[in-house]
Design a protein around this motif. Structure first.
Motif, PDB file in Angstrom:
ATOM      1  N   LEU A 156      -8.023  -2.639   9.260  1.00 14.39           N
ATOM      2  CA  LEU A 156      -8.021  -1.306   8.624  1.00 14.39           C
ATOM      3  C   LEU A 156      -9.272  -1.101   7.776  1.00 14.39           C
ATOM      4  O   LEU A 156      -9.884  -0.025   7.793  1.00 14.39           O
ATOM      5  CB  LEU A 156      -6.768  -1.131   7.764  1.00 14.39           C
ATOM      6  CG  LEU A 156      -5.446  -1.003   8.525  1.00 14.39           C
ATOM      7  CD1 LEU A 156      -4.271  -0.945   7.560  1.00 14.39           C
ATOM      8  CD2 LEU A 156      -5.442   0.239   9.414  1.00 14.39           C
ATOM      9  N   GLU A 157      -9.646  -2.135   7.038  1.00 15.40           N
ATOM     10  CA  GLU A 157     -10.844  -2.000   6.187  1.00 15.40           C
ATOM     11  C   GLU A 157     -12.099  -1.753   7.032  1.00 15.40           C
ATOM     12  O   GLU A 157     -13.019  -1.059   6.591  1.00 15.40           O
ATOM     13  CB  GLU A 157     -11.029  -3.245   5.316  1.00 15.40           C
ATOM     14  CG  GLU A 157     -10.018  -3.314   4.164  1.00 15.40           C
ATOM     15  CD  GLU A 157     -10.207  -4.551   3.306  1.00 15.40           C
ATOM     16  OE1 GLU A 157     -10.766  -5.541   3.815  1.00 15.40           O
ATOM     17  OE2 GLU A 157      -9.786  -4.520   2.135  1.00 15.40           O
ATOM     18  N   ASN A 158     -12.106  -2.314   8.225  1.00 15.18           N
ATOM     19  CA  ASN A 158     -13.253  -2.070   9.116  1.00 15.18           C
ATOM     20  C   ASN A 158     -13.368  -0.595   9.495  1.00 15.18           C
ATOM     21  O   ASN A 158     -14.413  -0.143   9.950  1.00 15.18           O
ATOM     22  CB  ASN A 158     -13.145  -2.924  10.387  1.00 15.18           C
ATOM     23  CG  ASN A 158     -13.470  -4.373  10.095  1.00 15.18           C
ATOM     24  OD1 ASN A 158     -14.059  -4.687   9.058  1.00 15.18           O
ATOM     25  ND2 ASN A 158     -13.085  -5.266  10.995  1.00 15.18           N
ATOM     26  N   GLN A 159     -12.273   0.123   9.320  1.00 20.68           N
ATOM     27  CA  GLN A 159     -12.308   1.584   9.532  1.00 20.68           C
ATOM     28  C   GLN A 159     -12.460   2.311   8.195  1.00 20.68           C
ATOM     29  O   GLN A 159     -12.145   3.498   8.090  1.00 20.68           O
ATOM     30  CB  GLN A 159     -11.014   2.048  10.219  1.00 20.68           C
ATOM     31  CG  GLN A 159     -10.692   1.315  11.504  1.00 20.68           C
ATOM     32  CD  GLN A 159     -11.799   1.396  12.531  1.00 20.68           C
ATOM     33  OE1 GLN A 159     -12.518   2.398  12.599  1.00 20.68           O
ATOM     34  NE2 GLN A 159     -11.971   0.335  13.308  1.00 20.68           N
ATOM     35  N   SER A 160     -12.879   1.575   7.188  1.00 20.20           N
ATOM     36  CA  SER A 160     -13.029   2.098   5.821  1.00 20.20           C
ATOM     37  C   SER A 160     -11.704   2.614   5.262  1.00 20.20           C
ATOM     38  O   SER A 160     -11.677   3.524   4.424  1.00 20.20           O
ATOM     39  CB  SER A 160     -14.071   3.225   5.772  1.00 20.20           C
ATOM     40  OG  SER A 160     -15.285   2.768   6.270  1.00 20.20           O
ATOM     41  N   PHE A 161     -10.614   2.053   5.743  1.00 21.64           N
ATOM     42  CA  PHE A 161      -9.289   2.476   5.262  1.00 21.64           C
ATOM     43  C   PHE A 161      -8.791   1.461   4.239  1.00 21.64           C
ATOM     44  O   PHE A 161      -8.674   0.269   4.538  1.00 21.64           O
ATOM     45  CB  PHE A 161      -8.310   2.568   6.440  1.00 21.64           C
ATOM     46  CG  PHE A 161      -7.006   3.202   6.069  1.00 21.64           C
ATOM     47  CD1 PHE A 161      -6.819   4.576   6.183  1.00 21.64           C
ATOM     48  CD2 PHE A 161      -5.961   2.439   5.564  1.00 21.64           C
ATOM     49  CE1 PHE A 161      -5.621   5.160   5.818  1.00 21.64           C
ATOM     50  CE2 PHE A 161      -4.759   3.023   5.190  1.00 21.64           C
ATOM     51  CZ  PHE A 161      -4.595   4.395   5.328  1.00 21.64           C
ATOM     52  N   LYS A 162      -8.500   1.958   3.024  1.00 21.97           N
ATOM     53  CA  LYS A 162      -8.095   1.022   1.967  1.00 21.97           C
ATOM     54  C   LYS A 162      -6.806   1.438   1.255  1.00 21.97           C
ATOM     55  O   LYS A 162      -6.486   0.912   0.196  1.00 21.97           O
ATOM     56  CB  LYS A 162      -9.228   0.879   0.950  1.00 21.97           C
ATOM     57  CG  LYS A 162     -10.471   0.264   1.583  1.00 21.97           C
ATOM     58  CD  LYS A 162     -11.476  -0.183   0.579  1.00 21.97           C
ATOM     59  CE  LYS A 162     -12.565  -0.976   1.269  1.00 21.97           C
ATOM     60  NZ  LYS A 162     -13.705  -1.265   0.447  1.00 21.97           N
ATOM     61  N   ASP A 163      -6.109   2.377   1.853  1.00 20.81           N
ATOM     62  CA  ASP A 163      -4.860   2.848   1.240  1.00 20.81           C
ATOM     63  C   ASP A 163      -3.717   2.006   1.820  1.00 20.81           C
ATOM     64  O   ASP A 163      -2.929   2.472   2.649  1.00 20.81           O
ATOM     65  CB  ASP A 163      -4.703   4.335   1.608  1.00 20.81           C
ATOM     66  CG  ASP A 163      -4.023   5.119   0.524  1.00 20.81           C
ATOM     67  OD1 ASP A 163      -3.743   4.555  -0.544  1.00 20.81           O
ATOM     68  OD2 ASP A 163      -3.758   6.311   0.760  1.00 20.81           O
ATOM     69  N   ILE A 164      -3.662   0.760   1.356  1.00 23.00           N
ATOM     70  CA  ILE A 164      -2.847  -0.242   2.058  1.00 23.00           C
ATOM     71  C   ILE A 164      -1.816  -0.881   1.127  1.00 23.00           C
ATOM     72  O   ILE A 164      -2.090  -1.157  -0.036  1.00 23.00           O
ATOM     73  CB  ILE A 164      -3.779  -1.356   2.617  1.00 23.00           C
ATOM     74  CG1 ILE A 164      -4.778  -0.757   3.616  1.00 23.00           C
ATOM     75  CG2 ILE A 164      -2.976  -2.475   3.263  1.00 23.00           C
ATOM     76  CD1 ILE A 164      -5.899  -1.719   4.014  1.00 23.00           C
ATOM     77  N   VAL A 165      -0.629  -1.111   1.680  1.00 22.96           N
ATOM     78  CA  VAL A 165       0.402  -1.927   1.034  1.00 22.96           C
ATOM     79  C   VAL A 165       0.666  -3.091   1.988  1.00 22.96           C
ATOM     80  O   VAL A 165       0.607  -2.916   3.203  1.00 22.96           O
ATOM     81  CB  VAL A 165       1.697  -1.118   0.821  1.00 22.96           C
ATOM     82  CG1 VAL A 165       2.786  -1.985   0.176  1.00 22.96           C
ATOM     83  CG2 VAL A 165       1.435   0.121  -0.035  1.00 22.96           C
TER      84      VAL A 165
END
Ligand code: SF4
Length: 353
Positions: free
Chosen positions: A162-171
């Motif tokens: 997910l971070e590789n997609q710049s996604f950081k809204d993670i639980v």
């Protein structure tokens, strides 16, 4: 208790992490495509204290139903997705407040990218859920089985996708049906990341045994200051999951909901029907929302101390009993007068007229 500092993730109007109250989740066991039954179950869950609800989305009809259900309920709705990224996209478009998925099992980088982009554009977080039952084969082989290290590496692998997609809204969740393994996994995970944790003991069992196992496991993780939202997993009515979750949080002093009942186990000194009295008082208090401590004690050994420490308490002895209010003796009366008098005083305290 010093709680781990995690970053904040918003799920609808509920914040997970960053010192927010540990929230209670559950999952419906109706068919999601059966909108009326699912809404009915969610309303019952909300009444019991559920704050975030997850729905299985195994097909497109369920994703569409999720959109209708979301408009009819008061709490954030999470879409539980496996294998098919299109169901994640449909759920997002239908209005899901959060996704639960495993980025490793939805079909490759392009598909993860599509889901992450859609979720980001809507401000919807994703919970990556690693489960001991579905650990990747290579990690199983690398670690020689399901270990805390294997669960954590699996979780961090999902996070990295997910971070590789710049996604950081993670639980993140690292769940196992083994209590000590789960506790170790969360402890280890806390050394690697500041994303908030969804804590649970997966496949914990039926209502009685599963509640105990969940209380021990989730309680152990929470008592280490870890955990931002919890789900008790029981083979039974989901309402029991919520009741158990509330007891866990209340026992640790992390939340206060309604009445906390303190009652003694009874022994050879008990001379009134204390078990009957405690059960009647517990049943009466079940729906009271005011945070109160209520003590029901059998004799003078520990009774006055616990009763004085409670907002309202009763201590039995020799066919009669003493009611305490706010640490003071309020009245002494015969055993058969105790329950009605107790209820009358309790109602005054919680504002029932
Ligand atoms: S409070 Fe009294 S009756 Fe209750 S368990 Fe203790 S000694 Fe026994």
């Amino acid at each position: 208790m010093i709680r781990r500092i995690s970053r904040a993730v918003r799920v609808g109007d509920v914040t997970i992490g960053a010192g927010s109250p540990v929230s209670i989740q559950s999952m419906t066991n109706t068919y999601t495509r059966d909108v009326d039954q699912t809404v009915k179950q969610i309303e019952a869950l909300v009444d019991a204290g559920c704050e975030i609800v997850r729905l299985a989305v195994p097909d497109s009809a369920s994703a569409q139903a999720l959109g209708i259900i979301k408009k009819r309920v008061k709490i954030p709705v999470v879409a539980d997705i496996h294998y098919d990224y299109r169901l994640a996209l449909e759920s997002l478009k239908a209005g899901a407040d959060k996704l639960r998925l495993n980025p490793g099992n939805i079909g490759g980088a392009d598909k993860v990218k599509a889901v992450a982009r859609e979720a980001a554009s809507r401000g919807v977080p994703i919970r990556v859920g690693v489960n001991s039952g579905s650990l990747e084969k290579d990690l199983f082989a690398k670690y020689g089985g399901v270990t805390p290290e294997a669960l954590v590496e699996s979780a961090l692998r999902s996070v990295e996708i997910l971070e590789n997609q710049s996604f950081k809204d993670i639980v993140i969740a690292v769940k196992s049906s083994d209590v000590t393994l789960s506790v170790s996994a969360y402890e280890l995970l806390a050394k690697h990341t500041d994303y908030p944790f969804h804590v649970g003991i997966t496949e914990a069992g039926t209502v009685y045994g599963g509640s105990i196992k969940s209380a021990v496991g989730i309680g152990a993780v929470l008592s280490r200051g870890l955990g931002d939202t919890i789900r008790v997993s029981l083979t039974g009515d989901p309402l029991e999951e919520v009741r158990c979750a509330r007891e866990i949080l209340q026992s640790l002093g992390l939340r206060r909901f309604g009445v906390e009942l303190v009652s003694c186990p009874t022994c050879g000194r008990t001379s009134i029907d204390l078990i009957g009295l405690a059960e009647r008082i517990e049943a009466y208090c079940k729906d009271i929302k005011t945070p109160l401590k209520v003590a029901v004690m059998g004799c003078v050994v520990n009774g006055p101390g616990e009763s004085k420490d409670a907002d309202i308490g009763v201590t039995g002895g020799d066919g009669k009993g003493v009611i305490f209010k706010k640490g003071e003796i309020f009245a002494t009366m015969k055993e058969d007068e105790l329950f009605p008098a107790f209820v009358q005083e309790l109602e005054k305290m919680v504002g029932v007229t």
